[in-house]
Design an enzyme around this catalytic site. Structure first.
Site, mmCIF file in Angstrom:
data_model
loop_
_atom_site.group_PDB
_atom_site.id
_atom_site.type_symbol
_atom_site.label_atom_id
_atom_site.label_comp_id
_atom_site.label_asym_id
_atom_site.label_seq_id
_atom_site.Cartn_x
_atom_site.Cartn_y
_atom_site.Cartn_z
ATOM 1 N N ARG A 50 -3.096 -1.511 14.442
ATOM 2 C CA ARG A 50 -3.542 -0.424 13.569
ATOM 3 C C ARG A 50 -4.376 0.553 14.372
ATOM 4 O O ARG A 50 -5.227 0.155 15.148
ATOM 5 C CB ARG A 50 -4.355 -0.980 12.400
ATOM 6 C CG ARG A 50 -4.365 -0.041 11.202
ATOM 7 C CD ARG A 50 -5.083 -0.661 10.017
ATOM 8 N NE ARG A 50 -4.231 -1.506 9.188
ATOM 9 C CZ ARG A 50 -4.610 -2.019 8.023
ATOM 10 N NH1 ARG A 50 -5.823 -1.794 7.573
ATOM 11 N NH2 ARG A 50 -3.794 -2.786 7.322
ATOM 12 N N SER A 63 -2.442 0.447 5.055
ATOM 13 C CA SER A 63 -3.047 -0.013 3.810
ATOM 14 C C SER A 63 -4.030 1.008 3.240
ATOM 15 O O SER A 63 -3.652 2.115 2.905
ATOM 16 C CB SER A 63 -3.716 -1.376 4.041
ATOM 17 O OG SER A 63 -4.076 -1.937 2.806
ATOM 18 N N ASP A 114 -4.225 -0.277 -4.136
ATOM 19 C CA ASP A 114 -4.477 0.570 -2.966
ATOM 20 C C ASP A 114 -3.156 1.201 -2.510
ATOM 21 O O ASP A 114 -2.095 0.904 -3.075
ATOM 22 C CB ASP A 114 -5.196 -0.230 -1.867
ATOM 23 C CG ASP A 114 -4.321 -1.269 -1.198
ATOM 24 O OD1 ASP A 114 -3.298 -1.661 -1.797
ATOM 25 O OD2 ASP A 114 -4.657 -1.704 -0.088
ATOM 26 N N ASP A 168 -1.094 -3.754 -1.899
ATOM 27 C CA ASP A 168 -1.313 -5.187 -1.648
ATOM 28 C C ASP A 168 -2.698 -5.632 -2.116
ATOM 29 O O ASP A 168 -3.032 -6.805 -2.040
ATOM 30 C CB ASP A 168 -1.062 -5.553 -0.174
ATOM 31 C CG ASP A 168 -2.075 -4.956 0.791
ATOM 32 O OD1 ASP A 168 -2.824 -4.040 0.401
ATOM 33 O OD2 ASP A 168 -2.116 -5.401 1.959
ATOM 34 N N ARG A 169 -3.519 -4.687 -2.608
ATOM 35 C CA ARG A 169 -4.843 -5.057 -3.104
ATOM 36 C C ARG A 169 -5.059 -4.445 -4.474
ATOM 37 O O ARG A 169 -4.391 -3.491 -4.853
ATOM 38 C CB ARG A 169 -5.921 -4.549 -2.129
ATOM 39 C CG ARG A 169 -5.841 -5.241 -0.791
ATOM 40 C CD ARG A 169 -6.366 -4.399 0.336
ATOM 41 N NE ARG A 169 -7.785 -4.590 0.520
ATOM 42 C CZ ARG A 169 -8.692 -3.622 0.398
ATOM 43 N NH1 ARG A 169 -8.329 -2.403 0.095
ATOM 44 N NH2 ARG A 169 -9.959 -3.876 0.596
ATOM 45 N N SER A 174 -12.220 -8.903 -0.091
ATOM 46 C CA SER A 174 -11.925 -7.469 -0.069
ATOM 47 C C SER A 174 -10.729 -7.163 -0.973
ATOM 48 O O SER A 174 -9.748 -6.564 -0.556
ATOM 49 C CB SER A 174 -11.676 -7.002 1.359
ATOM 50 O OG SER A 174 -10.712 -7.821 1.977
#
Length: 622
Positions: free
Chosen positions: A73, A175, A332, A336-337, A436
């Site tokens: 990333r 993300s 998000d 995935d969140r 998180s």
């Protein structure tokens, strides 16, 4: 005439051997200008060269990306340590080389590629383009590629890897990071993110084949190769079918008076959350119109991370008030969140933390298991998992209810691979999370999943509504039964790696060499665990049970008063994070005292261990 002369001068400068006085940099500049076929990123390096910006050239060209907690990333832009066409081609060539070594049937089973909706005009870089180049490298080597024809939630890639029995997969996403970033997230055949030693071996293979192969830039292959397949319809259908396994009250859902607002934060989530609600029998959630469609600039939020709370949920909360909806669900940008907010009696919104949502999900998934399992099912076969920096609430529930709880290192890659082991040994895993706001209900996917978490949260709220109980009230019931777990998580920004290192080294040599602190201010420390070095004072052999993680800094302190606090570096951003939690027994119900004790301890932790003013740390802006 003068203009031409200047043009010739620039042309000569860019095609001559480079003499910056640094042989390593000269070589790197030559390689970049030979290999990069993206005019925008090539021009970025040419401009730096023309302007004699050697320090920036060195920063961009003389290091490579490494695998963090979520793959590669970095910012999008030119350079070997940035995400761009060339570094994605190099990474995929390394992947090919490694997978060819690991799987004799690689060319039969194939590879999955997905992407989100990020992009940067100044670098001609978008997740979709990077996904096409990833596919092109593999197609040129006769590898079948399952390339999604449109953007998908991150969990669709690990799900597809398992369902299609591919050897591996990549999701192009950063993300919830800032808009400038992008990433390359790798999944193994298990459907879990890669862990060591695969990450290190892939990096070695990348180093061995940095020059683009013939055909690696040929993204036309995506349209012409018979080896390219589009798994979108098939995977979406199977995923939605699998969701039914964690739906327990479809009829009740269809009748609920509750209304839900959903925001997809300018990302991929809208269509998929709508479909998931349909599967569970709900009316569609109300979308936030300004945030429903993909927008790589994330133009209505100061940062695209729903974890930041009320400040970034403004539009969805106002819409919910207007629509008389009590629950807001926020996925998000890569879905995935999940963040959840609930309107309280007093007219204020309660935005739940990841740890609070986990307490609710843990209670809910176990309650549903109990009510829907056969009589002879063994509770000792049941597991829940969390990362070590997350709340210990599941441990408290497990102790009382008789199932197993396990901890892993931070990062869902560790949870995913541990779940795979447990499933292979005939165990049943109900729920796993990281603080998180990363949740996994069930085990159809071996990574965090905001789509399934959103619809499970909605079902839980609808069920509680039939008894006139809110999510907040149920959370208090969970704490009263299993013990209050009050936690706080935040971070400081630090852009200087040497400062970060010195903060942690000071803790390892606190009052004298190789001695950890015995106190933090007035708070006595019972145990210290340092996962970076493998030390754990609570173990008879003083060795950490969790695997050593030398590449990142992480020290956990257990205090005499029952508090557990961890300091660690982020695997994806320039942050020093702190996590602190008071774990009380069920009979300790004085929450005001627990909260005050936690506040004082965090103050001492920051002042004594992080020393923000001395170290020039930037406080998180709320």
């Amino acid at each position: 005439m003068a203009e031409n002369a200047e043009g010739d001068l620039n042309s000569n400068l860019l095609h001559a051997p480079y003499h910056t006085g640094d042989p390593q940099l000269d070589t790197a500049i030559g390689q970049w200008l030979r290999w990069d076929k993206n005019p925008k990123t090539k021009e970025q390096i040419e401009n730096l060269l023309r302007n004699g910006m050697n320090k920036e050239l060195r920063d961009r060209l003389c290091c490579r990306m490494t695998f963090g907690t979520a793959g590669l990333r970095s910012a999008m832009g030119a350079g070997f340590c940035y995400i761009n066409d060339l570094t994605v081609i190099q990474s995929t060539q390394g992947m090919y080389k490694y997978l060819e070594r690991c799987f004799s049937d690689f060319k039969q089973r194939g590879f999955v590629v997905g992407y989100d909706t990020r992009g940067q005009v100044t670098s001609s870089c978008s997740s979709q383009r990077l996904a096409k180049l990833t596919a092109a490298v593999l197609l040129a080597k006769d590898v079948p590629v399952y390339l999604f024809s449109r953007y998908v939630p991150t969990p669709f890639v690990p799900y597809a890897v398992q369902e299609l029995k591919a050897v591996a997969g990549v999701m192009i996403t950063a993300s919830h990071n800032r808009k400038e970033d992008n990433g390359y997230k790798v999944y193994w055949e298990t459907g879990a993110q890669i862990t060591s030693p695969h990450d290190k071996e892939i990096l070695k293979c990348i180093e061995e084949c940095v020059e683009p192969w013939n055909g690696s830039w040929n993204d036309n292959l995506v349209d012409t190769s018979p080896l390219k397949r589009d798994p979108l319809q098939d995977i979406c259908r199977r995923y939605m079918e699998d969701l039914k396994k964690i739906c327990f009250h479809r009829e009740l859902n269809s009748k609920t008076p509750l209304k839900f607002v959903h925001t997809s934060f300018h990302g991929v989530g809208h269509d998929y959350v709508q479909l998931a609600f349909q599967v569970f029998g709900f009316k569609p959630p109300i979308p936030v119109p300004e945030q429903k469609d993909p927008d790589p600039d994330f133009s209505t939020v100061k940062c695209p991370n729903p974890e930041e709370g009320e400040s970034v949920l403004e539009l969805s909360l106002r819409l919910a008030e207007k629509e008389n909806a009590r629950i807001v669900l926020a996925t998000d940008p890569d879905a995935d969140r999940l963040a959840v907010a609930e309107l309280q009696e007093n007219g204020h919104w309660k935005v739940f933390t990841g740890n609070e949502l986990a307490a609710l999900f843990g209670w809910w998934m176990f309650d549903c298991w109990k009510k829907n399992t056969s009589r002879n099912a063994d509770v000792k076969n049941v597991y829940m998992l969390a990362t070590t920096v997350s709340s210990k609430i599941l441990k408290a529930i497990a102790l009382k209810e008789g199932f197993h709880f396990e901890e892993t290192l931070p990062g869902f890659k560790w949870i995913g691979s541990r779940i795979k082991d447990l499933l292979e040994n005939g165990k049943e895993v109900l729920f796993a999370f990281e603080e998180s706001i990363g949740f996994l209900c069930g085990t159809s996917v071996l990574d965090k999943d905001g789509v399934s978490a959103a619809v499970v949260a909605a079902e839980m709220a609808a069920y509680l509504e039939t008894m006139n109980i809110t999510l907040k009230q149920q959370l208090i019931k969970v704490y009263e039964k299993y013990g209050y777990h009050i936690s706080k998580t935040s971070y400081f920004l630090c852009y200087d790696p040497t400062t970060i290192k010195s903060i942690f080294e000071r803790l390892r040599n606190f009052d004298s060499p190789k001695e950890y602190p015995k106190f933090c201010g007035t708070f006595a420390i019972l145990h210290v665990r340092d996962v970076t070095t493998g030390h754990d004072s609570s173990q008879p052999n003083k060795k950490s049970v969790l695997p050593v993680s030398k590449n990142s800094q992480m020290i956990t302190f257990t205090f005499q008063n029952g508090c557990v606090a961890t300091l660690r570096t982020s695997g994806t951003e320039p942050k020093i994070k702190y996590y602190a939690e008071m774990c009380a027994l069920p009979e300790q119900s004085d929450t005001a005292f627990l909260e005050e004790e936690l506040r004082k301890l965090i103050e001492a932790l920051i002042e004594n261990f992080l020393e923000p003013s001395k170290n020039g740390l930037t406080w998180r802006s709320v």
